[in-house]
Write a protein that holds these residues in place. Structure first.
Motif, PDB file in Angstrom:
ATOM      1  N   LYS A   1     -13.568   0.507   0.489  1.00 55.15           N
ATOM      2  CA  LYS A   1     -13.169  -0.232  -0.719  1.00 55.15           C
ATOM      3  C   LYS A   1     -11.670  -0.194  -0.960  1.00 55.15           C
ATOM      4  CE  LYS A   1     -17.541   0.640  -3.061  1.00 55.15           C
ATOM      5  NZ  LYS A   1     -18.162   1.768  -3.769  1.00 55.15           N
ATOM      6  N   GLN A   2     -11.045   0.906  -0.548  1.00 56.36           N
ATOM      7  CA  GLN A   2      -9.604   1.010  -0.757  1.00 56.36           C
ATOM      8  C   GLN A   2      -8.962   1.779   0.393  1.00 56.36           C
ATOM      9  OE1 GLN A   2      -7.188   1.261  -4.645  1.00 56.36           O
ATOM     10  NE2 GLN A   2      -7.517   3.408  -4.154  1.00 56.36           N
TER      11      GLN A   2
ATOM     12  N   SER B   1      -5.473  -4.545  -4.321  1.00 58.72           N
ATOM     13  CA  SER B   1      -6.603  -3.663  -4.159  1.00 58.72           C
ATOM     14  C   SER B   1      -7.487  -3.798  -5.393  1.00 58.72           C
ATOM     15  CB  SER B   1      -6.129  -2.214  -4.021  1.00 58.72           C
ATOM     16  OG  SER B   1      -7.243  -1.347  -4.177  1.00 58.72           O
TER      17      SER B   1
ATOM     18  N   ASP C   1      -3.820  -6.213  -0.259  1.00 56.35           N
ATOM     19  CA  ASP C   1      -4.978  -5.534  -0.845  1.00 56.35           C
ATOM     20  C   ASP C   1      -5.074  -4.073  -0.412  1.00 56.35           C
ATOM     21  OD1 ASP C   1      -5.644  -6.072   1.753  1.00 56.35           O
ATOM     22  OD2 ASP C   1      -7.660  -6.819   1.309  1.00 56.35           O
ATOM     23  N   ILE C   2      -3.992  -3.602   0.210  1.00 54.99           N
ATOM     24  CA  ILE C   2      -3.912  -2.188   0.586  1.00 54.99           C
ATOM     25  C   ILE C   2      -2.812  -1.560  -0.257  1.00 54.99           C
ATOM     26  CG2 ILE C   2      -2.971  -0.785   2.488  1.00 54.99           C
ATOM     27  CD1 ILE C   2      -4.830  -2.399   4.321  1.00 54.99           C
TER      28      ILE C   2
ATOM     29  N   ARG D   1     -10.104  -3.048   4.858  1.00 48.42           N
ATOM     30  CA  ARG D   1     -10.819  -3.568   3.690  1.00 48.42           C
ATOM     31  C   ARG D   1     -12.178  -4.186   4.033  1.00 48.42           C
ATOM     32  NH1 ARG D   1      -9.356  -4.955  -0.790  1.00 48.42           N
ATOM     33  NH2 ARG D   1     -11.593  -4.906  -1.018  1.00 48.42           N
TER      34      ARG D   1
END
Lengths: 275, 275
Positions: free
Chosen positions: B162-163, B6, B204-205, B158
């Protein structure tokens, strides 16, 4: 803290007249287990083979009877995911009737929870949405296991036989996550914990979470053709192409050795590569 | 091996305009999470509270709005165990409509999978037979979680925010078996593995398996009144009588600190007593 354990701890599981149930018994690993157990079990033992295909089960039954006629074999074609407690009770009682035996004709009972499906291995967890498909996966891989196990224990327990052995066929996936295998991994983790709990609840029963290794079965064909994660798919293709999948009999032989020694820590997860 | 993470790793989760869904939000730990999050989230955030009781949810909504009117609150009374993908999609889309916002009005999305049931804690695993009850347990504790999570990610991912932060409220029972708690332990083990898989699938999470400790909630009342295993029941009674249960707010404060730091290893199981 209980020190109670099976009074037959350390004694060869195959030396007793055994009522043995195997699910997913018509092909692959289940059939291989059945083949080996049939050769080893004491005369007067009985095997109940459960799978979906009547015709495949009939073939297995005929093969077993040709090899060793003193083992009684009964088959039941059923979709475990659709069964409930009454279904499973009926299957077990009918099997005893079909083979003309009663619970007291056996010294030991063994159940091998081998039937399983992979669930959706094409998608990431966030992409799996259908409640119906998820429920179907857990119906087969968890709910039917608990319910069949329950009916088995109503008949075969430490009041009725000298030893009860429960084998949960599990996987490294119970311990380690693999991309796009969220249902399979979580289902296996769930089952491992179920049988770990059972092991502490029933210290005088022998419980084994057995991870047979990467087997050369139909499930591996699915793994290398359908796995959504590219790296994992390539890994399975490579294992196949380089001959690194285990023949079922190599894995079953190690399982047989464990059962002959009969000294594993009840409830433990033991992998083919651990021993 | 992915190094993608992230981009907001290390940044206080509460500093962003957040769309936050909490299940089991009407009482106990869920309500306590909601109370704390409502005070901390950036202005313009929205909270969607899901639980079975409309009247309890309305009370919570009123309390939150009295404390902090700049947080939008929507409630949905529903039995998650009976929901499917369409139900969950409808809940999320309706919530956006009810608060008059769109996905792009948020910088971050947070979902707290807190709703859970204990299953049958009065019996050993071998005594649990009813397929219907087992299925109901997994419908609520596993199937609905996967399906709601899926619908949440179709909206918030994503590409759209952004998060994304996913919190699975878990338990030491995911790791350690407890006698007569086979359904609860196996369900929690299952959920932990689901979210461990998701964490490696979606690097990315931010995924957290949070074990909040032994909380002084209605679930503990059940634990000390219904647990079938006598030793375990006495342990819970003792914890209650000696004041050794955790007030929810003590546990939620540690969760809040984790989220403020936002540096935990994604997918890890973190227990209240670990930190």
């Amino acid at each position: 803290m209980e020190l109670i354990e099976s009074p037959l701890f350390g004694r060869n599981v195959f030396d007793m007249r055994t009522f043995c149930v195997v699910t997913g018994a018509s092909k692959g690993y289940g059939k291989c287990i059945v083949d080996h157990f049939c050769k080893l079990l004491a005369a007067g033992s009985a095997m109940v083979l459960i799978a979906r295909s009547e015709s495949l089960l009939l073939d297995v039954k005929n093969q077993l009877e040709a090899v060793r006629s003193e083992i009684l074999v009964d088959i039941k074609a059923t979709d475990l995911s659709k069964g409930d407690e009454d279904t499973f009770k009926g299957i077990l009682l009918n099997s005893l009737k079909n083979i003309g035996k009663a619970v007291e004709d056996f010294d030991q009972a063994v159940i091998v929870h081998n039937a399983a499906s992979m669930g959706d291995i094409t998608k990431k967890m966030t992409e799996i949405g259908s409640s119906g498909n998820i429920r179907k996966y857990f119906d087969l891989n968890v709910t039917s296991v608990i319910s069949l196990n329950h009916e088995f224990f109503k008949l075969f327990n430490r009041k009725t036989v000298k030893q009860v052995v429960v084998i949960n066929v599990t996987s490294i996936c119970a311990i380690q996550p693999f991309k796009t295998w969220s249902l399979y991994c979580s289902g296996k983790a769930c089952r491992d914990m179920l049988f770990r709990t059972m092991a502490i609840e029933e210290p005088d029963i022998r419980v084994l979470n057995w991870a047979p290794g990467p087997l050369d079965t139909d499930m591996q064909v699915l793994a290398r053709s359908q796995t959504g994660d590219t790296d994992l798919k390539v890994m399975f293709e490579d294992m196949h192409n380089t001959g690194n999948l285990l023949p079922c009999e190599v894995s079953v032989k190690k399982l047989v050795e464990l059962l002959q020694e009969n000294t594993w820590d009840t409830g433990s997860h033991i992998d083919f590569y651990d021993i």
